[in-house]
Enzyme design. Sequence first.
Site, PDB file in Angstrom:
ATOM      1  CG  PHE A 157      -1.922   1.165   1.101  1.00 44.14           C
ATOM      2  CD1 PHE A 157      -3.104   1.009   0.393  1.00 44.14           C
ATOM      3  CD2 PHE A 157      -1.645   2.410   1.650  1.00 44.14           C
ATOM      4  CE1 PHE A 157      -3.995   2.070   0.245  1.00 44.14           C
ATOM      5  CE2 PHE A 157      -2.526   3.470   1.509  1.00 44.14           C
ATOM      6  CZ  PHE A 157      -3.703   3.297   0.808  1.00 44.14           C
TER       7      PHE A 157
ATOM      8  CG  ASP B 183       5.388   3.534   2.056  1.00 41.97           C
ATOM      9  OD1 ASP B 183       5.327   4.067   3.184  1.00 41.97           O
ATOM     10  OD2 ASP B 183       4.435   3.509   1.257  1.00 41.97           O
TER      11      ASP B 183
ATOM     12  CE  LYS C 244      -1.366   5.670   7.572  1.00 38.56           C
ATOM     13  NZ  LYS C 244      -0.910   5.006   6.347  1.00 38.56           N
TER      14      LYS C 244
HETATM   15  C1  LIG Z   1      -1.173   5.260   4.888  1.00 37.17           C
HETATM   16  C2  LIG Z   1      -0.076   4.838   3.991  1.00 37.17           C
HETATM   17  C3  LIG Z   1       0.232   5.561   2.827  1.00 37.17           C
HETATM   18  C4  LIG Z   1      -0.603   6.707   2.331  1.00 37.17           C
HETATM   19  O1  LIG Z   1      -0.565   7.794   3.193  1.00 37.17           O
HETATM   20  P1  LIG Z   1      -1.621   9.006   2.980  1.00 37.17           P
HETATM   21  O2  LIG Z   1      -1.169  10.012   3.969  1.00 37.17           O
HETATM   22  O3  LIG Z   1      -2.977   8.441   3.264  1.00 37.17           O
HETATM   23  O4  LIG Z   1      -1.488   9.446   1.589  1.00 37.17           O
HETATM   24  C5  LIG Z   1       1.328   5.160   2.090  1.00 37.17           C
HETATM   25  N1  LIG Z   1       2.071   4.112   2.462  1.00 37.17           N
HETATM   26  C6  LIG Z   1       1.807   3.384   3.565  1.00 37.17           C
HETATM   27  C7  LIG Z   1       2.689   2.245   3.946  1.00 37.17           C
HETATM   28  C8  LIG Z   1       0.712   3.713   4.363  1.00 37.17           C
HETATM   29  O5  LIG Z   1       0.425   2.979   5.438  1.00 37.17           O
END
Ligand SMILES: *Cc1c(COP(=O)(O)O)cnc(C)c1O
Length: 407
Positions: free
Chosen positions: A138, A223, A252
């Site tokens: 994700f 990420d 986050k």
């Molecule tokens: C939540 C998340 C995102 C996206 O972040 P947003 O602030 O909602 O755009 C990207 N990568 C990971 C691993 C996430 O958990």
Amino acid sequence: MDSQTLMMLSEKYIAHTYNRFPILPVRGKGTRVWDLEGKEYIDFFAGLAVCNLGHCHPKVVKAIQDQAEKLIHVSNLYYIEPQIQLASLLCEHSFAGKVFFCNSGAEANEGALKLARKYAKEKIGEDRYEVITMENSFHGRTLATLTATAQKKYHKGYGPLMPGFKYVPFNDLKAVRDAIGPKTCAVLLEPIQGEGGVNIPSEGYLKSLRETCDEKGVLLILDEVQVGMGRTGKLFAYEHENIEPDMLTLAKSLAGGVPIGALLIREEIAKSFEPGDHASTFGGNFLAMAAGVAALNAILEEGMLENCRRVGEYFLSRLEEVKKKFPFVQDVRGRGLILGLELKMEGAGIVREMMQKGFLINCTMNNVLRFLPPLIVTEEEVDRMIKALEGVFKKINNDQLSTVNDQ
Ligand SMILES: *Cc1c(COP(=O)(O)O)cnc(C)c1O
């Protein structure tokens, strides 16, 4: 207005992109949240791994208040003091030489993808643009990060997607090696998959992946939007692996609850970003930066990482006991305070029952209960949550037994 009226107005006026649980939180402190009716919840979700310091951490609140009275916005045409402070702190505590600030995780990943392409085109060859990502990953909801997100359910209805992405199974080194070709510029992955079901790769996988990327001249982008900022018991998840990435994305929990995104970049690669190449109006704004400095200092100063490691280990051992007692628990896994309990059936009903009992938990991939409490959670709070969870599980066990007996 009462909860019912507010929920009705929400359904009437807000786009239906979310399935919401029928509660209306209005106040929070530490690990606790209260709804409009005054009901208390212990929060094992922390606003999706955002409130790592707990709700309304006093230092973050104070930093926002003080900053709001001084200056809120001037734009990146000028030097911004708290931006300089946060960038310095992030670089001092990581592999990075430079930071680019934005406002969300998706945006941070967009920046990483753009820079990977630009760097590779300049340094390696015109035809280097392809990025390899992992199944069940994700990375966000913009078109590029959605394409990077290798889950069909998120792609539905949005074609044509961005060209230049290839997907391979997570935790499969051979698959990545086979997928890297003359057009590949980067591999992008989460060191632990969050939305994908709390998937932790085998020992040594990330190290071998780092070596593969070096060997093939491909960038490694991590990420850490969900698992960064102390969630795994170290400030960054890559620190468990004895490797350094070329780029790393954060968002986050970076600013203790205020919207923020950051792209951390190895010095040499950052040179490919020149004035005009990338930008964000609100990226690096005063409020987010002041909150970020306060949040990062709190994580580093207040023994939070240590608490995360200790309570995380305890939590995992408690989940392992739960698994032994209930045959419908397929697996439990976790590192620090990101933990998953995989069920052999759907978990949404369990989340709802836990909410009635006063606990906020989450379910991802339909059948993985995910726990992401603030890093200040205590063993006693874990015990209370486990007791409630076992109560819900016992009921399911009895129901299942009675259906078997009925037949
Ligand atoms: C939540 C998340 C995102 C996206 O972040 P947003 O602030 O909602 O755009 C990207 N990568 C990971 C691993 C996430 O958990």
